[in-house]
Design a protein around this motif. Sequence first.
Motif, PDB file in Angstrom:
ATOM      1  N   MET A  43       0.826  -1.216   0.000  1.00 40.90           N
ATOM      2  CA  MET A  43       0.000   0.000   0.000  1.00 40.90           C
ATOM      3  C   MET A  43       0.857   1.261   0.000  1.00 40.90           C
ATOM      4  SD  MET A  43      -3.403  -0.678   2.330  1.00 40.90           S
ATOM      5  CE  MET A  43      -2.577  -1.247   3.820  1.00 40.90           C
ATOM      6  N   TYR A  44       1.862   1.271   0.851  1.00 42.11           N
ATOM      7  CA  TYR A  44       2.718   2.464   0.934  1.00 42.11           C
ATOM      8  C   TYR A  44       3.520   2.659  -0.353  1.00 42.11           C
ATOM      9  CZ  TYR A  44       1.599   2.175   5.922  1.00 42.11           C
ATOM     10  OH  TYR A  44       0.957   2.111   7.131  1.00 42.11           O
ATOM     11  N   VAL A  45       3.988   1.552  -0.925  1.00 45.99           N
ATOM     12  CA  VAL A  45       4.743   1.622  -2.183  1.00 45.99           C
ATOM     13  C   VAL A  45       3.850   2.129  -3.319  1.00 45.99           C
ATOM     14  CG1 VAL A  45       5.730   0.155  -3.989  1.00 45.99           C
ATOM     15  CG2 VAL A  45       6.564  -0.026  -1.643  1.00 45.99           C
ATOM     16  N   GLU A  46       2.624   1.647  -3.375  1.00 53.19           N
ATOM     17  CA  GLU A  46       1.708   2.097  -4.433  1.00 53.19           C
ATOM     18  C   GLU A  46       1.441   3.593  -4.324  1.00 53.19           C
ATOM     19  OE1 GLU A  46       0.576   0.564  -7.076  1.00 53.19           O
ATOM     20  OE2 GLU A  46       1.448  -1.369  -6.596  1.00 53.19           O
ATOM     21  N   ALA A  48       4.469   5.360  -5.571  1.00 54.29           N
ATOM     22  CA  ALA A  48       4.567   5.144  -7.021  1.00 54.29           C
ATOM     23  C   ALA A  48       3.616   6.078  -7.765  1.00 54.29           C
ATOM     24  CB  ALA A  48       4.257   3.684  -7.361  1.00 54.29           C
ATOM     25  N   ASP A  49       2.417   6.285  -7.223  1.00 54.39           N
ATOM     26  CA  ASP A  49       1.475   7.216  -7.843  1.00 54.39           C
ATOM     27  C   ASP A  49       2.060   8.623  -7.900  1.00 54.39           C
ATOM     28  OD1 ASP A  49      -0.354   5.184  -8.172  1.00 54.39           O
ATOM     29  OD2 ASP A  49      -1.609   5.762  -6.469  1.00 54.39           O
ATOM     30  N   GLN A 104      11.468   3.492  -1.083  1.00 53.63           N
ATOM     31  CA  GLN A 104      10.720   4.214  -2.108  1.00 53.63           C
ATOM     32  C   GLN A 104      10.165   5.534  -1.583  1.00 53.63           C
ATOM     33  OE1 GLN A 104       9.082   1.876  -5.321  1.00 53.63           O
ATOM     34  NE2 GLN A 104       7.145   2.947  -5.081  1.00 53.63           N
ATOM     35  N   LEU A 105       9.859   5.608  -0.289  1.00 50.61           N
ATOM     36  CA  LEU A 105       9.412   6.882   0.258  1.00 50.61           C
ATOM     37  C   LEU A 105      10.536   7.908   0.217  1.00 50.61           C
ATOM     38  CD1 LEU A 105       7.451   8.806   1.593  1.00 50.61           C
ATOM     39  CD2 LEU A 105       7.938   7.707   3.800  1.00 50.61           C
ATOM     40  N   LEU A 106      11.747   7.498   0.560  1.00 54.77           N
ATOM     41  CA  LEU A 106      12.867   8.435   0.489  1.00 54.77           C
ATOM     42  C   LEU A 106      13.089   8.883  -0.955  1.00 54.77           C
ATOM     43  CD1 LEU A 106      15.228   9.980   1.722  1.00 54.77           C
ATOM     44  CD2 LEU A 106      16.638   7.935   1.379  1.00 54.77           C
ATOM     45  N   GLU A 107      13.023   7.960  -1.893  1.00 53.64           N
ATOM     46  CA  GLU A 107      13.180   8.316  -3.310  1.00 53.64           C
ATOM     47  C   GLU A 107      12.137   9.355  -3.714  1.00 53.64           C
ATOM     48  OE1 GLU A 107      13.054   6.348  -7.804  1.00 53.64           O
ATOM     49  OE2 GLU A 107      12.530   5.107  -6.059  1.00 53.64           O
TER      50      GLU A 107
END
Length: 221
Positions: free
Chosen positions: A94-97, A100-101, A157-160
């Motif tokens: 969920m967090y990655v999606e 990604a959005d 991915q959040l840091l990115e």
Amino acid sequence: MSGKPKLTYFNGRGRMESIRWLLAAAGVEFEEEFLETREQYQKLIKDGALLFDQVPLVEIDGMKMVQTRAILSYIAAKYNLYGKDLKERAFIDMYVEGTADLMGMIITFAFTPPKERNLALIIERATTRYFPVYEKVLKQHGQEFLVGNQFSWADVQLLEAILMVEEKEPSVLSKFPVLQAFKARISNIPTIKKFLQPGSQRKPPPDDQYVATVIEVFKKD
């Protein structure tokens, strides 16, 4: 195939950059082949290397993997960055999606005609839809990482995503103190710190040359 994973994509961020981030976070060295001509792309298709005639392509563990999400999931699971059970994986997904959005809006930004670019919308979505969620999650459980109090794909991915938005608006985290601390903490993890140093395989923001190369390679005959 043995040895280092091989990544085939353009010499730029696009859909491959999150894969580079995740491999780097796991401490995995990888090789890259850059697409520069349409002929290279057509040869990959002719040779049957691209399942859906699409890149990114990652050759790993004897597989020729395509589809960004599938590649990322495999890497996360292989290198223990995907939680300890199904529930943790669900939250990581969920967090990655979500990130990604948000990143998808930035990835397509350089390919949007200048008059149609809406940077204000990206910043608005980041500060009202996405970042508040992660700020709240981290604040509520009081742990260093998003899921299961252990470093995962979701943190990477959040840091990115944070750094991508900050390139567009440096003060974007001004109202998110927990995310500011998260950014500093994750950036200091040795593998991440190394990837953020000059000379790494991290790619710069897209420029006109990168955009032109992508358009040229994908142009219809």
